[in-house]
Design an enzyme around this catalytic site. Structure first.
Site, PDB file in Angstrom:
ATOM      1  N   GLY A 204      37.011  85.498  58.046  1.00 48.52           N
ATOM      2  CA  GLY A 204      37.474  84.344  57.483  1.00 48.52           C
ATOM      3  C   GLY A 204      37.821  83.760  59.078  1.00 48.52           C
ATOM      4  O   GLY A 204      38.100  84.195  60.103  1.00 48.52           O
ATOM      5  N   GLY A 209      44.023  84.324  57.726  1.00 52.54           N
ATOM      6  CA  GLY A 209      44.301  85.667  58.701  1.00 52.54           C
ATOM      7  C   GLY A 209      45.930  85.848  58.558  1.00 52.54           C
ATOM      8  O   GLY A 209      46.212  86.898  58.160  1.00 52.54           O
ATOM      9  N   GLU A 226      38.701  90.387  60.141  1.00 51.31           N
ATOM     10  CA  GLU A 226      37.357  90.376  60.928  1.00 51.31           C
ATOM     11  C   GLU A 226      37.851  88.384  61.139  1.00 51.31           C
ATOM     12  O   GLU A 226      37.567  87.988  59.604  1.00 51.31           O
ATOM     13  CB  GLU A 226      36.255  90.519  59.728  1.00 51.31           C
ATOM     14  CG  GLU A 226      36.268  91.746  59.601  1.00 51.31           C
ATOM     15  CD  GLU A 226      35.747  92.444  61.178  1.00 51.31           C
ATOM     16  OE1 GLU A 226      34.670  91.898  61.327  1.00 51.31           O
ATOM     17  OE2 GLU A 226      35.854  93.668  61.148  1.00 51.31           O
ATOM     18  N   CYS A 261      30.524  84.329  63.326  1.00 50.88           N
ATOM     19  CA  CYS A 261      31.589  84.678  64.140  1.00 50.88           C
ATOM     20  C   CYS A 261      31.224  85.195  65.445  1.00 50.88           C
ATOM     21  O   CYS A 261      31.998  85.259  66.419  1.00 50.88           O
ATOM     22  CB  CYS A 261      32.004  85.729  62.876  1.00 50.88           C
ATOM     23  SG  CYS A 261      31.326  86.727  63.165  1.00 50.88           S
TER      24      CYS A 261
END
Lengths: 492, 486
Positions: A204, A209, A226, A261
């Protein structure tokens, strides 16, 4: 009749900390019973996941279309096929991964043998993202299961159709005593994060995070995060422009319309070359998506109005007015923004301060291409960085000086599909890595094992301590047979 | 000079600038620093021994065995391997992507912070430092203030041997640690207690800083009934060595307690007493072979463990304490109550509980009902028991038929799991722990795969399906129009 009311009741019952605690305890008991340890169990679960894909492909396509208007080909190629591949590769390698690794021992511990044994961490939590909601939920699950853990999967509520499909299908295909899906949003995630896990795997953004890592800190739980970042593309002038352009488009708009991402976030090229690049992009974009890309069925839509608003703000920033050289069309009712290119935007504009995660592509121009390194290094470390060039020296400098999760020269995003490469970030783009064996390792504890025997015991280890013991000890610890012999004979 | 937030911020800024200059990247710089570190250790052996004696009453042989020698070995090993570790590792790329090249490159993380602990104050500062240097980082070391002579030694000596643009020692207590944690680091390496580890990780979370936490736990020694009496004697000798040898039990991988079958427990106690007397004499305080307790606080904590009347009643050897010298003699407890503090907390001192079980296999459940320890020791020749211990328990490491020596093995990862920590180091693992493994893929601009690009069609979909399966023959047929698709 009553059963459906019961089901509704159950859904309305909020999943609070107590429920989460109960769930974790149940999974811990199952894990302690040893169910997840055997090769047979792990292989059966991985096979079930492959069957799930084969039997429900259309449902998966439909769910992703509902959540993101994701073109069926993207779903099949980038979510399902990639996932199935990973499963198959894991199945093929599982026995080898599970085998302990023998290691050499030195004279300091002679006689001895040693090995490293992979063992599951226990009960793990996987929190997934909305942009590749199928792949990013199940790819970590492969690692967790292959490594022999019990797990809870929390899919993203921002992709609700996929979330509920996953809950249904995993419930049907996997061993529910070991693998569970918890659907929900902030409340449910918070309840889960309060529990003690043996590992948390989060995909995310950096803001959440931090929350995940802070929650993990309370229980000293290791994490894999990640995250993302602004993945730059440096474009040199000595290249096959058409091929490079198509690859940039494939990585940008071809990947969930920029909501990925590892999507190229922005381009850096020289002032001289920029116009050629823009022309090439325009030409190829039209070939791919037609004259009216806002209507193209081959592009995902923006996931929700929140993100639509976020992206629109980038375009409304007065610093970039007049810089849009292509696209810029929006349709709020359909949550669509057409592929948009912005040229020569100021470095301090809003769009350059955050990860874009959408179909807007800014181009930064520099006088000399070498300046691009400073531009990239002045920001936080991204998840990926790309370079298009035929200049080998530039490639070398790029690889040595640009820090990112992963680098690709002369292509974009492809490294995701190579499961012999670790996939993960560094700095703001994340902690830890996975894919292939790295997934197995991410969910394992590598236990060091040393076997000693009762033969031979060096008295130097024990008191009373004497000078000769000191000499022998020095020789023993320092290694070297000669040193030991000399010490024994009092020659050192 | 005052160590306040401003000073630390400036220091970190300077270190980051130096890192950005690229000086620490070259293999020459790294090797020079490792060589200088070896020099530091060799030329200052006496000073290090003296500092360890001052802080902990460590005997020079113990100081050498556990700290000086270990560092020398570690630095020598890293020096010989660093170039190999720095070389990129090739990764196989599927034919589908031809022509392509893949590799993993180890890259320095940047500015790293190392928190050392007080029980092995030299080794736990310098061993992680070796890894950080080998990986090309710049470093701040924060030695433990509970070992002030060693902290001072490090602060005064490191600048004389190592590149102070890249490696700095910051001394101080909790306040300084807190200030350090407010800075932004690229990695934090922490050795210490779980309680402080939580603070460290919470602070690290604010910047998404990766951490390695080397903690501890109640490391058990399972002693099976060995039929050969000399084996049994050897095992007990090693247990004594593994309990009181390292810093009088104040060691993260030191034996915390022993599990043994009831029927051999009295024999064990007899042997333990005999060997303790042989190693440490009738007056262990005077023998100067065992370290003392590090400070008043820990001394009081350990004394309190013995104050519990049921625990005191279980003492079968030792038990006397000497406050002036912060000395507690080797003390053996037989079956203290399991809910007493001495059995619920990590002891970290010279008290050795012996817990008896009916059958040695019960040890496994005993261990599993407690947090995962950093090490499990098992003395046994029974292969089935070994297998059971390996597969049914979880710990940082397992050592069969000895204690502590796993520490000397550079090829074994050293680290915990669960409450005993996460991350690992030693040997190449030290290098890895301070590196980012960067994936690099090289492609060429020729040989294009058209079906990658929209507009999408059934043909392209089928192509991609076959491509993912790496079904090259099928792909060929498909391209030639010879394959049917759905």
């Amino acid at each position: 009749m009553s059963s459906s009311t019961d089901a509704d009741e159950k859904k309305k019952e909020s999943f609070n900390a107590e429920a989460a605690s109960l769930l974790v305890n149940n999974l811990r008991a199952t894990f302690a019973s040893g169910t997840t340890r055997s090769y047979e169990w792990r292989a059966s679960q991985l096979k079930a996941l492959i069957k799930l894909c084969d039997a429900h492909e259309q449902q998966i396509i439909d769910a992703l279309y509902s959540d993101l208007a994701k073109p069926p080909l993207e779903t099949v190629a980038y979510e399902i096929a990639m996932f199935k591949n990973s499963c198959k590769a894991a199945l093929k390698e599982l026995k080898r991964w599970m085998t302990s690794e023998k290691v050499k021992t030195s004279i300091a511990t002679f006689p001895s043998t040693a090995e490293i044994v992979s063992e599951p961490l226990g009960v793990v939590l996987v929190i997934s993202a909305w942009n590749y909601p199928f792949l990013l939920s199940l790819e970590p699950v492969i690692g967790a299961i292959a490594a022999g853990n019990a797990l809870v999967l929390k899919p993203s509520e921002i992709a609700p159709a996929t979330s509920s499909l996953l809950a249904k299908l995993l419930g049907e295909y996997l061993d529910n005593s070991c693998t569970r899906v918890v659907e929900g949003a902030v409340d449910e995630t918070s309840a889960l994060l309060q529990q003690k896990w043996d590992k948390i795997f989060y995909t995310g953004n950096g803001r959440v995070g931090r929350i995940v890592m802070a929650a993990a800190a309370k229980h000293l739980t290791p994490v894999v995060l990640e995250l993302g970042g602004k993945s730059p593309v440096v474009v040199d002038s000595n290249i096959d422009l058409k091929v490079a352009t198509r690859r940039i488009i494939a990585g940008k708009w071809g990947c969930n319309n920029g909501q990925a991402c590892v999507s190229p976030d922005y381009i850096i090229t020289t002032k001289d070359y920029a116009p050629k690049l823009v022309d090439s992009l325009k030409a190829e974009l039209e070939k791919f998506y037609g004259k009216n890309p806002l209507e193209s069925k081959d592009l995902s839509r923006i996931v929700n109005s929140n993100h639509f608003g976020r992206l629109t703000k980038f375009l409304d920033d007065e610093k970039v007015s007049g810089k849009i050289v292509f696209g810029g069309e929006k349709d709020e009712s359909k949550l669509r923004i057409s592929p948009t290119i912005l040229l020569d935007i100021p470095r301090n504009s809003l769009i350059m301060r955050e990860e874009i995660f959408g179909p807007l592509l800014p181009i930064i121009t520099v006088d000399k291409l070498e300046e691009s390194f400073d531009v990239i290094n002045s920001g936080t470390k991204p998840l990926a960085a790309y370079l298009f060039t035929t200049n080998n020296k530039l490639k070398e400098q790029f690889v040595m000086n640009i820090s990112a999760g992963g680098l690709v020269v002369n292509d974009t995003a492809l490294h995701l599909a190579v499961n012999t490469l670790p996939f993960g970030g560094v700095g703001e783009s994340g902690v830890g890595a996975y894919h292939g064996k790295f997934s197995f390792d991410a969910f394992s504890h590598k236990k060091a094992v040393l076997y000693r025997s009762f033969l031979g015991d060096a008295p130097v280890r024990y008191p009373p301590y004497t000078n000769i013991k000191m000499r022998l000890l020095k020789a023993l610890v320092g290694g070297g047979l000669l040193g030991i012999i000399r010490a024994l004979f009092g020659l050192s | 000079m005052e160590i306040n937030g401003e000073f630390l911020e400036e220091s970190v800024r300077e270190l980051r600038q130096y890192f950005r200059s690229g000086s620490t990247r070259s293999v020459t710089w790294r090797k020079n620093q490792l060589t200088a570190l070896l020099d530091l250790v060799h030329k200052n052996e006496d000073a290090i021994s003296e500092s360890l004696y001052q802080d902990l009453g460590k005997h020079p042989v113990e100081a050498f065995r556990d700290e000086i020698g270990a560092i020398g070995k570690s630095a020598t090993y890293s020096l010989s391997c660093v170039e190999k570790w720095m070389a990129p590792k090739k990764s196989d790329i599927p034919l589908l992507f031809f022509p392509a090249k893949g590799e993993v490159l180890a890259e320095a993380l940047g500015v790293v912070l190392i928190f050392s602990s007080w029980n092995f104050p030299i080794m736990l500062a310098l061993d992680p430092l070796i890894g950080a240097i080998a990986a090309g980082n710049v470093v701040v070391i924060k030695p433990s203030e509970q070992a002030p002579a060693c902290s001072s030694f490090l602060a005064n000596t490191i600048p004389r041997y190592l590149d102070s643009n890249a490696i700095r020692v910051i001394e101080g207590g909790a306040a300084v640690s807190q200030q350090l944690l407010l800075q932004k680091w690229d990695k934090i390496f922490f050795t210490g207690s779980p309680r402080v580890a939580r603070f460290v990780m919470s602070a690290a979370a604010k910047n998404l800083t990766p951490v390695t936490l080397e903690l501890g736990g109640k490391c058990p020694a399972i002693l099976d009934s060995l039929t050969n009496p000399s084996d049994f004697k050897l095992a007990v000798k090693r247990i004594v060595g593994g309990k009181w040898g390292p810093c009088s039990g104040q060691a993260c991988i030191g034996i915390d307690y022993v599990l043994v079958e009831e029927k051999v427990s009295s024999h064990l106690v007899e042997l333990l007493k005999k060997i303790v007397r042989r190693f440490y004499g009738d007056n262990p305080l005077e023998s100067k072979v065992i370290s003392r307790i590090v400070n008043k606080q820990n001394f009081t904590r350990l004394c309190n463990l013995l104050k519990d009347p049921l625990v005191a009643a279980s003492i079968v050897h030792g038990g006397s304490v000497e406050e002036k010298h912060l000395f507690i003699e080797p003390t053996i407890l037989l079956d203290p109550p399991l809910d007493a503090d001495v059995m619920t907390e990590e002891i970290f001192g010279p008290l050795l509980p012996i817990i008896t079980v009916n059958k040695i296999g019960e040890s496994i459940e005993f261990i599993n009902s407690r947090p995962k320890p950093l090490a499990i020791y098992a003395f046994t020749k029974d292969e089935t028991l070994k297998r059971r211990i390996l597969t049914e328990t979880s710990s940082g490491s397992v050592t069969f038929n000895d204690t502590m020596v796993q520490f000397l093995c550079d090829t074994l990862p050293f680290g915990g799991v669960g409450q005993s920590g996460f991350g690992r180091y030693h040997g190449k693992y030290s290098f890895d722990t301070f590196s980012h493994e960067k994936a690099v893929m090289h492609r060429s601009l020729c040989l294009e795969i058209e079906p990658r690009y929209p507009p999408w069609s059934k043909f392209k979909l089928e192509f991609l399906r076959l491509a993912y399966k790496l079904n090259y023959f099928g792909l060929l047929l498909h391209i030639l129009g010879l394959k049917r698709y759905k």
